[in-house]
Design a protein around this motif. Sequence first.
Motif, PDB file in Angstrom:
ATOM      1  N   TYR A   1       0.842  -1.199   0.000  1.00 12.67           N
ATOM      2  CA  TYR A   1       0.000   0.000   0.000  1.00 12.67           C
ATOM      3  C   TYR A   1       0.877   1.249   0.000  1.00 12.67           C
ATOM      4  O   TYR A   1       2.006   1.245   0.482  1.00 12.67           O
ATOM      5  CB  TYR A   1      -0.897   0.020   1.240  1.00 12.67           C
ATOM      6  N   GLU A   2       0.215   2.324  -0.572  1.00 13.63           N
ATOM      7  CA  GLU A   2       0.815   3.649  -0.537  1.00 13.63           C
ATOM      8  C   GLU A   2      -0.255   4.655  -0.152  1.00 13.63           C
ATOM      9  O   GLU A   2      -1.435   4.441  -0.398  1.00 13.63           O
ATOM     10  CB  GLU A   2       1.409   4.024  -1.898  1.00 13.63           C
ATOM     11  N   THR A   3       0.177   5.723   0.488  1.00  8.63           N
ATOM     12  CA  THR A   3      -0.755   6.781   0.892  1.00  8.63           C
ATOM     13  C   THR A   3      -0.913   7.756  -0.283  1.00  8.63           C
ATOM     14  O   THR A   3       0.079   8.363  -0.721  1.00  8.63           O
ATOM     15  CB  THR A   3      -0.240   7.525   2.123  1.00  8.63           C
ATOM     16  N   ARG A   4      -2.170   7.892  -0.732  1.00 11.76           N
ATOM     17  CA  ARG A   4      -2.439   8.790  -1.877  1.00 11.76           C
ATOM     18  C   ARG A   4      -3.722   9.595  -1.627  1.00 11.76           C
ATOM     19  O   ARG A   4      -4.591   9.159  -0.857  1.00 11.76           O
ATOM     20  CB  ARG A   4      -2.579   8.002  -3.171  1.00 11.76           C
TER      21      ARG A   4
ATOM     22  N   GLU B   1      -9.804  12.922  -0.145  1.00  8.80           N
ATOM     23  CA  GLU B   1      -9.446  12.097   1.026  1.00  8.80           C
ATOM     24  C   GLU B   1      -8.071  11.464   0.828  1.00  8.80           C
ATOM     25  O   GLU B   1      -7.709  11.107  -0.300  1.00  8.80           O
ATOM     26  CB  GLU B   1     -10.474  10.981   1.256  1.00  8.80           C
ATOM     27  N   VAL B   2      -7.337  11.331   1.914  1.00 10.93           N
ATOM     28  CA  VAL B   2      -6.041  10.621   1.866  1.00 10.93           C
ATOM     29  C   VAL B   2      -6.295   9.182   2.275  1.00 10.93           C
ATOM     30  O   VAL B   2      -6.760   8.898   3.392  1.00 10.93           O
ATOM     31  CB  VAL B   2      -5.008  11.276   2.801  1.00 10.93           C
ATOM     32  N   GLN B   3      -5.963   8.250   1.447  1.00 17.37           N
ATOM     33  CA  GLN B   3      -6.254   6.842   1.666  1.00 17.37           C
ATOM     34  C   GLN B   3      -5.010   5.987   1.393  1.00 17.37           C
ATOM     35  O   GLN B   3      -4.086   6.403   0.700  1.00 17.37           O
ATOM     36  CB  GLN B   3      -7.421   6.386   0.766  1.00 17.37           C
ATOM     37  N   GLN B   4      -5.041   4.755   1.982  1.00 12.44           N
ATOM     38  CA  GLN B   4      -4.023   3.739   1.712  1.00 12.44           C
ATOM     39  C   GLN B   4      -4.470   2.981   0.473  1.00 12.44           C
ATOM     40  O   GLN B   4      -5.479   2.287   0.484  1.00 12.44           O
ATOM     41  CB  GLN B   4      -3.876   2.788   2.896  1.00 12.44           C
ATOM     42  N   VAL B   5      -3.689   3.109  -0.532  1.00 14.57           N
ATOM     43  CA  VAL B   5      -4.063   2.520  -1.827  1.00 14.57           C
ATOM     44  C   VAL B   5      -3.085   1.408  -2.143  1.00 14.57           C
ATOM     45  O   VAL B   5      -1.863   1.578  -2.036  1.00 14.57           O
ATOM     46  CB  VAL B   5      -4.064   3.582  -2.936  1.00 14.57           C
ATOM     47  N   GLN B   6      -3.596   0.209  -2.479  1.00 13.18           N
ATOM     48  CA  GLN B   6      -2.721  -0.900  -2.854  1.00 13.18           C
ATOM     49  C   GLN B   6      -2.102  -0.612  -4.210  1.00 13.18           C
ATOM     50  O   GLN B   6      -2.811  -0.395  -5.193  1.00 13.18           O
ATOM     51  CB  GLN B   6      -3.487  -2.224  -2.901  1.00 13.18           C
ATOM     52  N   VAL B   7      -0.796  -0.684  -4.227  1.00 13.38           N
ATOM     53  CA  VAL B   7      -0.077  -0.403  -5.460  1.00 13.38           C
ATOM     54  C   VAL B   7       0.604  -1.642  -6.012  1.00 13.38           C
ATOM     55  O   VAL B   7       1.289  -1.587  -7.032  1.00 13.38           O
ATOM     56  CB  VAL B   7       0.962   0.704  -5.216  1.00 13.38           C
ATOM     57  N   GLY B   8       0.465  -2.801  -5.280  1.00 16.11           N
ATOM     58  CA  GLY B   8       1.114  -4.017  -5.730  1.00 16.11           C
ATOM     59  C   GLY B   8       1.185  -5.027  -4.587  1.00 16.11           C
ATOM     60  O   GLY B   8       0.401  -4.971  -3.636  1.00 16.11           O
ATOM     61  N   THR B   9       2.151  -5.939  -4.687  1.00 19.80           N
ATOM     62  CA  THR B   9       2.366  -6.950  -3.638  1.00 19.80           C
ATOM     63  C   THR B   9       3.844  -6.934  -3.210  1.00 19.80           C
ATOM     64  O   THR B   9       4.715  -6.484  -3.964  1.00 19.80           O
ATOM     65  CB  THR B   9       1.994  -8.352  -4.137  1.00 19.80           C
ATOM     66  N   ARG B  10       4.091  -7.520  -2.002  1.00 21.53           N
ATOM     67  CA  ARG B  10       5.453  -7.643  -1.497  1.00 21.53           C
ATOM     68  C   ARG B  10       5.653  -9.049  -0.921  1.00 21.53           C
ATOM     69  O   ARG B  10       4.696  -9.670  -0.411  1.00 21.53           O
ATOM     70  CB  ARG B  10       5.747  -6.606  -0.425  1.00 21.53           C
ATOM     71  N   THR B  11       6.865  -9.558  -1.005  1.00 21.63           N
ATOM     72  CA  THR B  11       7.180 -10.902  -0.522  1.00 21.63           C
ATOM     73  C   THR B  11       7.734 -10.814   0.901  1.00 21.63           C
ATOM     74  O   THR B  11       8.701 -10.098   1.162  1.00 21.63           O
ATOM     75  CB  THR B  11       8.213 -11.590  -1.434  1.00 21.63           C
ATOM     76  N   VAL B  12       7.136 -11.571   1.809  1.00 22.24           N
ATOM     77  CA  VAL B  12       7.564 -11.614   3.224  1.00 22.24           C
ATOM     78  C   VAL B  12       8.068 -13.028   3.529  1.00 22.24           C
ATOM     79  O   VAL B  12       7.352 -14.010   3.286  1.00 22.24           O
ATOM     80  CB  VAL B  12       6.405 -11.237   4.161  1.00 22.24           C
TER      81      VAL B  12
END
Length: 225
Positions: free
Chosen positions: A158-161, A196-207
């Motif tokens: 996620y990213e804040t946008r 509004e400022v929201q957390q927007v999914q921009v992709g995936t990450r490997t944990v």
Amino acid sequence: MRRMTEEEKRKVCGVAAIMAALALVAAIAATAACSAGVEPTHVVAGSESAEAVAGEAEDAVLAEESSETEAAQSETTEAAGGAAAAENGSQAQTEGGPSPAPAAGSTAEAGSNVVPAAAESASATNGPAEEPARRWVEETQRVWVVDQEAWSEQLPAYETRERSICNICGADITGATSPHNKQHMLAGEGSGYHSEVQQVQVGTRTVTHDEVGHWETVVTGGHWE
């Protein structure tokens, strides 16, 4: 000359007293005989009888003293003989030289055969010595036991946008605010939006997760002690 003991003195004094009494009795008897006209021969006979009794008592005392004297002389003779024998023995030992000392080997052997009574008693009481009890001692080692292997997973990124939200329907109209508002106006619903400022999914990450486990103590062997 041997001195008289107290007992002998008492005996001599007793004999003297008896003789004095007999003499007194004889004198009284003679006086009475003269007064009565009795012949002096009877008085003399009585006096001689008294003197005989006194003589026997004195002889008995003298015989006892003689026996005691002989016993004392015998003891003195035996003591003198013992002293002479001891003197002769010491002279013989001096002439012949000192007696030889026992051989060292025989003395050591005799000493080695002597066992103290206390040691024999202790040995008899305790009996044969018991060997100490042995015990098994385990050899252990700590090992790591894996409960779950390591793994990886994909999680959203996620990213804040800043987003544009329609005031009429609440839709996200970011980048299309004008066309969306026009549609509401044509429908007679009005128009408008807000940001509004929201957390927007921009992709995936490997944990990646580490393995999960615990430590255990295991027996690897052992030995006797």
